[in-house]
Write an enzyme that holds these catalytic residues in place. Sequence first.
Site, PDB file in Angstrom:
ATOM      1  N   GLY B  67       0.800  -1.229   0.000  1.00  0.00           N
ATOM      2  CA  GLY B  67       0.000   0.000   0.000  1.00  0.00           C
ATOM      3  C   GLY B  67       0.823   1.264   0.000  1.00  0.00           C
ATOM      4  O   GLY B  67       0.360   2.310  -0.449  1.00  0.00           O
ATOM      5  N   ASP B  88       9.455  -7.152  -4.888  1.00  0.00           N
ATOM      6  CA  ASP B  88       8.427  -7.767  -4.024  1.00  0.00           C
ATOM      7  C   ASP B  88       8.374  -9.253  -4.365  1.00  0.00           C
ATOM      8  O   ASP B  88       8.742  -9.657  -5.461  1.00  0.00           O
ATOM      9  CB  ASP B  88       7.054  -7.115  -4.237  1.00  0.00           C
ATOM     10  CG  ASP B  88       6.142  -7.295  -3.029  1.00  0.00           C
ATOM     11  OD1 ASP B  88       5.771  -6.284  -2.400  1.00  0.00           O
ATOM     12  OD2 ASP B  88       5.802  -8.462  -2.700  1.00  0.00           O
ATOM     13  N   LYS B 111       3.093  -8.628  -7.848  1.00  0.00           N
ATOM     14  CA  LYS B 111       2.915  -7.189  -7.625  1.00  0.00           C
ATOM     15  C   LYS B 111       3.872  -6.371  -8.487  1.00  0.00           C
ATOM     16  O   LYS B 111       3.522  -5.303  -8.992  1.00  0.00           O
ATOM     17  CB  LYS B 111       3.121  -6.860  -6.144  1.00  0.00           C
ATOM     18  CG  LYS B 111       1.946  -7.308  -5.285  1.00  0.00           C
ATOM     19  CD  LYS B 111       2.101  -6.898  -3.822  1.00  0.00           C
ATOM     20  CE  LYS B 111       0.846  -7.293  -3.042  1.00  0.00           C
ATOM     21  NZ  LYS B 111       0.962  -7.011  -1.611  1.00  0.00           N
ATOM     22  N   ASN B 202       7.758  -5.763   7.496  1.00  0.00           N
ATOM     23  CA  ASN B 202       8.262  -6.608   8.577  1.00  0.00           C
ATOM     24  C   ASN B 202       9.705  -6.260   8.925  1.00  0.00           C
ATOM     25  O   ASN B 202      10.445  -5.665   8.141  1.00  0.00           O
ATOM     26  CB  ASN B 202       8.116  -8.089   8.206  1.00  0.00           C
ATOM     27  CG  ASN B 202       8.960  -8.473   7.008  1.00  0.00           C
ATOM     28  OD1 ASN B 202      10.153  -8.753   7.134  1.00  0.00           O
ATOM     29  ND2 ASN B 202       8.358  -8.441   5.824  1.00  0.00           N
ATOM     30  N   CYS B 244      21.394   3.932  12.106  1.00  0.00           N
ATOM     31  CA  CYS B 244      20.970   2.887  11.171  1.00  0.00           C
ATOM     32  C   CYS B 244      19.786   2.161  11.818  1.00  0.00           C
ATOM     33  O   CYS B 244      19.412   2.458  12.950  1.00  0.00           O
ATOM     34  CB  CYS B 244      22.124   1.934  10.823  1.00  0.00           C
ATOM     35  SG  CYS B 244      22.359   0.559  11.981  1.00  0.00           S
ATOM     36  N   CYS B 247      20.609   0.672  15.132  1.00  0.00           N
ATOM     37  CA  CYS B 247      21.085   1.567  16.204  1.00  0.00           C
ATOM     38  C   CYS B 247      20.060   1.734  17.317  1.00  0.00           C
ATOM     39  O   CYS B 247      20.405   1.841  18.489  1.00  0.00           O
ATOM     40  CB  CYS B 247      21.406   2.953  15.642  1.00  0.00           C
ATOM     41  SG  CYS B 247      23.012   3.078  14.833  1.00  0.00           S
ATOM     42  N   CYS B 268      -5.631 -10.334  10.570  1.00  0.00           N
ATOM     43  CA  CYS B 268      -4.765  -9.501   9.741  1.00  0.00           C
ATOM     44  C   CYS B 268      -4.695  -8.096  10.319  1.00  0.00           C
ATOM     45  O   CYS B 268      -5.525  -7.692  11.118  1.00  0.00           O
ATOM     46  CB  CYS B 268      -5.260  -9.447   8.302  1.00  0.00           C
ATOM     47  SG  CYS B 268      -6.822  -8.602   8.093  1.00  0.00           S
ATOM     48  N   CYS B 326      28.155  -0.537  10.926  1.00  0.00           N
ATOM     49  CA  CYS B 326      27.616   0.794  11.226  1.00  0.00           C
ATOM     50  C   CYS B 326      28.693   1.612  11.940  1.00  0.00           C
ATOM     51  O   CYS B 326      28.901   2.785  11.623  1.00  0.00           O
ATOM     52  CB  CYS B 326      26.353   0.690  12.078  1.00  0.00           C
ATOM     53  SG  CYS B 326      25.662   2.290  12.557  1.00  0.00           S
TER      54      CYS B 326
END
Lengths: 435, 435
Positions: B67, B88, B111, B202, B244, B247, B268, B326
Site C-alpha cells: 500500500g 516484491d 505485484k 516486517n 541505522c 542503532c 490480519c 555501522c
Amino acid sequence: MAEAAAAANAAVAAAPDGVVRQRIDKMSGEVVDSNPYSRLMALQRMGIVKDYEQIRNKTVAVVGMGGVGSVAAEMLARCGIGRLLMFDYDHVELANMNRLFFRPEQCGMTKTDAAAQTLAGINPDVALESYTMNITTLEGFEAFKTCLTVAGCPADGRSNGGGKDGSNDGSGGSGRDGDGSALQRAADAVSRVDLVLSCVDNYEARMTINQVCLELGQTWMESGVSEDAVSGHIQVVAPGRTACFACVPPLVVASGIDERTLKREGVCAASLPTTMGIIAGLLVQNTLKYLLSFGQVTQYLGYSSLKDFFPTMDIKPNPGCINLLCGQRQAEWAVGAAERAVAAAAAAAEEAAEAAAAGPLHDSNDWGIEVMPDAADVATLQQAQQQALPEGLQFSMPSGGGMDAEQLRQEAVQDTEEGLDDLMAQLEQLSGGNK
Amino acid sequence: MAEAAAAANAAVAAAPDGVVRQRIDKMSGEVVDSNPYSRLMALQRMGIVKDYEQIRNKTVAVVGMGGVGSVAAEMLARCGIGRLLMFDYDHVELANMNRLFFRPEQCGMTKTDAAAQTLAGINPDVALESYTMNITTLEGFEAFKTCLTVAGCPADGRSNGGGKDGSNDGSGGSGRDGDGSALQRAADAVSRVDLVLSCVDNYEARMTINQVCLELGQTWMESGVSEDAVSGHIQVVAPGRTACFACVPPLVVASGIDERTLKREGVCAASLPTTMGIIAGLLVQNTLKYLLSFGQVTQYLGYSSLKDFFPTMDIKPNPGCINLLCGQRQAEWAVGAAERAVAAAAAAAEEAAEAAAAGPLHDSNDWGIEVMPDAADVATLQQAQQQALPEGLQFSMPSGGGMDAEQLRQEAVQDTEEGLDDLMAQLEQLSGGNK
C-alpha cells in the site's frame, strides 16, 4: 522505451484471466485473500472504529476531480463508501499525468466519466454518480444544489450505477447572494449527502460550494494546494459552528487566480503527485473520522512541505460575515448551543441530586475521611452554565445565569479577531517556509 | 451494481481512441494540454527547484510494493524518475483492494509485474525493472545487493524496459553480519542507485535492507504504518551520519510481527488507503527534496492521524550499535566531518586574511565609526574548529584545537542517550494519541 510499453501491454494479455470484482452484499471481516474488506473491518477488532460497515450508509459528494479530488474519490471508493457523487466540467489531458489516478488512455474523456469507469472496476459496491457540469454558472449553481438534494440530476449530469433516478426541477437560479430568497430556498431544501468535499482550484467555485452548503446547512470540507505545489490545507466548514468560506479571506490559495486564465497566457501552476496525494489523504482521513466517529476531526490542517510543518487551528465564524445566511446559521447554532448547555446543566444537576439522595458513600469511618464536593464536577457545571443564552431562553437551574446577548456578541467578535491574528502569524510562517 | 461495472467497461470502448503516451526525449515546460511535464517544469519557474530535469538522471529502488510502495512507485513514475527498480515476492489479491494502485483485474499477477504494467502505460519514459524476489533469504540477500550494484538481475528477476542487461555474479551469500567478509564485500561494491525506499511490512526485511545499504554506504529511507492503520512514519538512514535501523529499536512498528504469520492465524492488520497514501506522499516528497536539492530533508517524520500530530526529530547514530559495519561507517563519517571542518576553518581564515589585507573599509571617518571584528564570523570559525578530529589529523590553523577522540566518543554517547530519551517521550505521546 516504446518496447517497454509494448511489453507491458503484452503482459496484460499474458496475465491470469482478469478477475472481475463481484458485488458484495455484506462487509465481512473474514481473513481470506479474496475479501476486499478484511483490512478495513480489522479497524473494528483493533478498537479504532466501532461500526465500520456504517460507511455503506454514507453519501459523499466530491466537487472537482483534479489531482486532489480524483484521489479522494478513489480512496473513498476503496474504503467502501455507500454513494459517491462526482462533479467536474473538464476533460482528461496528458498535462494531468503528473498527478495520480488518470491514465493516458483516458485522455479526451470527461474527468467524471473516466473516474466512474475506473472506480466501478475497483469497487462495484459503490453507487457512483458522475456529473459533468460547471457549478459556477447560474444554471450550474441550481443544478449542483439539485443534485445534492434530490436523486438524479439535470440535463448534462449522468448517473452511473445505483443512483436513484429523480426529477430535475429545471429551475434557473435567480442569484446566490444571502438575501431573502436564499433564506427561503434554504428553508425548503434538505440535503441527501453526508458531506461535500471541495477539491476545486479556484475562488469562484469555492464561493459557490459555500453558498449552496450554507443554504442546505450542509457541512463540507475545503481543500487546496498552493500554485508552487509545495503546500496545501484542508478545512472543515460547518455552517454556523465554524467560519464559512466568506468569513475570512482564503488562506493558502490566497491569490485566487483561476488556473484556466493562467493556462491561456501560456503559464500554468506547478503541481506534484506527492503534495496532492497527501492533501487528498488528509482530506479523506478527516472524512472517515467525521463519518465514522473516531479520533479528532481537525478543523484546519495546513501542510508546508519544504519544512514539513503542519499547523492546525480552529477558525470561529465571523459575526460580521458578508454572507447574511452565515449570520443566520450562526444564530441557529447559538440557540442549539444554548439548548445543549441547558441540557448539560440539567443532566449534571440531576446526577448531583441523585448523589445527594443516595447520601455520602461513607457517612463516618475509622480514618476520619470526609466526602468533599468534587471540584471537577463543580467546574464542569459552572462552565456549562456560562454558555450564554439568546433572548427568550432561561437556565432551568437556580444557579443558572449567563451573559446577555450583547456581551456574548462582544466576546465572539474579540475571539474572532484574536483568531485572525493567529491566522496571519501562521500564514507568515507558512510563506516564509516557501522562500 | 454489476451493471455499473459492465457499463464502465463499455465506456472504455466508447471513449475517444485511447491515447498512447509516446516517449519524450526532453522535458519541456511548454504549457499545452499534451505536455505531461508542464506542471513539473513549472517548479523551476516558481523558484522551487533549480533543475527539475535532473530527475531523469536519478535511479530509485522501491522495496515492497504494498500500500505504500506501489503508490510511491506511481508518484515517482509520474514525476519522471529516470530509472525505477521494484522488489516484491508477493502476488496481487482482492484483499489488497482497500489500498490505492492495484486493480481487481490484476489479481494473480506478481505485484512487481502488475506495477510495471501500469507504470509503463502511465509514463514510458521511465526505465522500469521488476524483481520478483524475497530479499530475506540468503540467496535473496545477495541477489538484492547485486541488483543494486550491477545492471540486470539474477534468475527470478526480470528487467522491464530500459534496464541495462548485466551479468549475475551468482554468488550465494555466506551471511550478513557485520564481520570481516561483510567489510570486504562493502569495499568492493558500488551502488548504482541514488536512493533505496523501504516500503516493507516486517522487521526482517528492514534489517536486510539496512545491512545491504550499510555494506554499500547507500542512503535509504525507511517507512512504516502501524497495525491499527492510524499512524506511520518515514525516516532517512544515511550510513554513518544518522542512526541505522539497528542503532535504535524499531519505532512505530515496534512489535515487528510478520504480517504473513498473522494472516495464517486468521487475523490480519488493519490498513487504510488514506494513511498509506499519506505516508507514500511524505516519503516521495522527501525523496524529491533529497534528489533535487530543495527544501529541508526531514530525517524522521511521524504521522498520528487520530490527532493529526506530526513529530519530527533527528536520530544520531549509536556508537555502540550492534552492527560493526555501522560503527565503521560512523568512523568514516567522522573523518569526513573533520575534513569538512578543517576545510571550513581554512576557508573562513582565508576570507579573514583577505579582509585584513584589504584593510579596513573606512580607516577613519567623520562620524567616529570604528570597524569591529564581526562577532558572527568569529563564532562560526570557533564552532568549526570545535569539531573534533580523529587520531592522526590536526587543524591547520594556529587557533585550531579540539577534543581528543575519547572525549568525542563520550559526547556522542551522551548526545545519543539524550536523543533516545526524547524519542521515548515522543513515542509515549504517539501511543497516547492512539488510545
